[in-house]
Design an enzyme around this catalytic site. Structure first.
Site, PDB file in Angstrom:
ATOM      1  N   GLY A 203       0.818  -1.213   0.000  1.00  0.00           N
ATOM      2  CA  GLY A 203       0.000   0.000   0.000  1.00  0.00           C
ATOM      3  C   GLY A 203       0.846   1.253   0.000  1.00  0.00           C
ATOM      4  O   GLY A 203       2.039   1.220  -0.274  1.00  0.00           O
ATOM      5  N   ASN A 204       0.209   2.368   0.297  1.00  0.00           N
ATOM      6  CA  ASN A 204       0.917   3.641   0.363  1.00  0.00           C
ATOM      7  C   ASN A 204       0.323   4.505   1.467  1.00  0.00           C
ATOM      8  O   ASN A 204      -0.629   4.101   2.143  1.00  0.00           O
ATOM      9  CB  ASN A 204       0.867   4.355  -1.000  1.00  0.00           C
ATOM     10  CG  ASN A 204      -0.544   4.571  -1.486  1.00  0.00           C
ATOM     11  OD1 ASN A 204      -1.326   5.294  -0.882  1.00  0.00           O
ATOM     12  ND2 ASN A 204      -0.884   3.924  -2.603  1.00  0.00           N
ATOM     13  N   ARG A 205       0.857   5.704   1.630  1.00  0.00           N
ATOM     14  CA  ARG A 205       0.495   6.545   2.771  1.00  0.00           C
ATOM     15  C   ARG A 205      -0.691   7.478   2.514  1.00  0.00           C
ATOM     16  O   ARG A 205      -1.030   8.284   3.356  1.00  0.00           O
ATOM     17  CB  ARG A 205       1.697   7.393   3.199  1.00  0.00           C
ATOM     18  CG  ARG A 205       2.894   6.584   3.659  1.00  0.00           C
ATOM     19  CD  ARG A 205       4.054   7.518   4.022  1.00  0.00           C
ATOM     20  NE  ARG A 205       5.236   6.783   4.424  1.00  0.00           N
ATOM     21  CZ  ARG A 205       5.480   6.361   5.665  1.00  0.00           C
ATOM     22  NH1 ARG A 205       4.598   6.622   6.608  1.00  0.00           N
ATOM     23  NH2 ARG A 205       6.575   5.686   5.948  1.00  0.00           N
TER      24      ARG A 205
END
Length: 395
Positions: A203-205
């Site tokens: 995933g990412n932030r």
């Protein structure tokens, strides 16, 4: 603040509290029917101003003219089918409808009614008429209605209606209140997650805040908004149709479907470039003394490039976002040319920059060679700049 006679009138008390506590001077103008749900004393106490439903009270002050003339914003919450019909046809049989006729400021309606009433052709025509005249009529929410009924027609979250009011007021009296009226816009937001096994993902932030600000601002400017939201925990913006998704493939399917009749598509989501080539049906176990197996990746579909290349209607405006960590503008210009979109919002990201923050700064690059710098500030300010540029191209 106009209040019409629906069960959701009690929720409008929360909207009134937020407006007054944020420093606004609010005059509540209920209909006679609204007082069956919340009494005059409550509205007067919460607003600190006298409350009346009649044009015949305090006649020397000409209230049916003065209230509308003095207002910076008129918000009708809840707006019943009856009040929408009267407003659309210019009827004026009480203080609220007289105020609507004399108001020259932005007017925002927050409808609440049963699904059948909202979907009735008469109501839909009245809503279309009001929007065509420049009023902001937001879409009702979907959920539990009066009694056991469930469907579209629920009063939106008062906190989100308040945010819409803030956005309308922030644009100032000179800005057109509903310059996106009659337009359908699609916004993607949040960050996609690509599953490795039943408990892990890549995933990412991204928090989705910028995309949600874009959706909320577009709704405040009169647009019909579809928000394709990837893994965001933010509350749904008022008046926005939210389509929840998880992965990049799911996001692509939702965006392509929603873009079919869209005037503009804004791809603000952080979409994963890659996903695991294989999905483990069971949790990947740690083996004593052994290094983990490498994770093979495959490319995800390039949604922005696909939407830009195959526009579903003439004149459709496509906006992309580029999150860069170095050579920000150079990488942004290269990406703009590669993706084929009309506008590209380029910003520098990092562990403590942009992601999760309520503020942002960016440069909006145009395919026509334009370059618009947006200084550090609330993400809503960047959203307004993006919609200003989109609205100019749509016009």
């Amino acid at each position: 603040m106009g209040v019409s006679g629906g069960i959701a009138a009690y929720k409008a008390c929360e909207l009134l509290r937020r407006l007054t506590e944020s420093g606004h001077d609010v005059r509540v103008v209920p209909t006679e029917s609204a007082l069956h749900f919340v009494g005059e004393a409550t509205w007067s106490a919460l607003s600190g101003s006298p409350v009346s439903t009649e044009v015949w009270e305090s006649v020397h002050e000409v209230p049916h003219v003065r209230i509308g003339q003095a207002a910076d914003l008129v918000v009708v919450a809840p707006a019943t089918a009856d009040v929408l019909a009267k407003a659309a046809h210019g009827l004026a049989d009480d203080l609220l409808t007289n105020t609507l006729l004399t108001a020259r400021c932005p007017v925002l309606f927050a409808p609440a009614m049963h699904t059948e009433m909202w979907e009735h052709p008469a109501t839909q025509e009245n809503v279309a008429t009001l929007r065509r005249r420049g009023a902001v009529v937001i879409e009702p929410a979907v959920g539990r209605l009066t009694g056991v009924d469930t469907g579209k027609g629920r009063f939106p979250d008062p906190a989100e209606i308040f945010e819409l009011c803030r956005r309308v007021l922030a644009r100032g009296p000179e800005a057109p209140a509903a310059d996106l009226a009659g337009r359908h816009v699609v916004v993607s937001a949040g960050g996609t997650r690509e599953p490795l096994d039943p408990v892990r993902f890549l995933g990412n932030r991204s928090s989705g805040r910028q995309g949600y600000a874009l959706a909320r601002t577009a709704a405040a400017r009169g647009a019909r908004v579809t928000l394709v939201a990837a893994n965001s925990e933010l509350p749904p913006p008022a008046g926005v149709d939210v389509v929840p998704v998880g992965t990049a493939v799911q996001l692509r399917e939702a965006v392509v479907k929603a873009a079919t009749d869209a005037d503009a598509v804004v791809m603000a989501a952080a979409v994963a470039d890659f996903r695991p080539a294989a999905y483990a049906q069971g949790k990947i176990k740690k083996k004593d003394g052994a290094e983990p197996e490498p994770v093979a990746l495959v490319r995800n579909p390039d949604v922005l490039a696909e939407i830009s290349a195959a526009r579903s209607r003439p004149g459709q405006v496509v906006v992309g976002f580029a999150a860069e960590t170095d050579d920000v503008l150079a990488n942004g210009r290269a990406k703009l040319a590669r993706k084929g979109c009309d506008l590209l919002v380029v910003n520098e990201v990092g562990e403590r920059k942009t992601f999760g923050s309520t503020e942002n700064e960016a440069v909006v690059l145009g395919a026509d060679g334009s370059e618009t710098a947006v200084p550090h500030g609330p993400k809503e300010a960047l959203a307004d700049t993006v919609w200003d540029l989109v609205a100019g191209r749509l016009a």
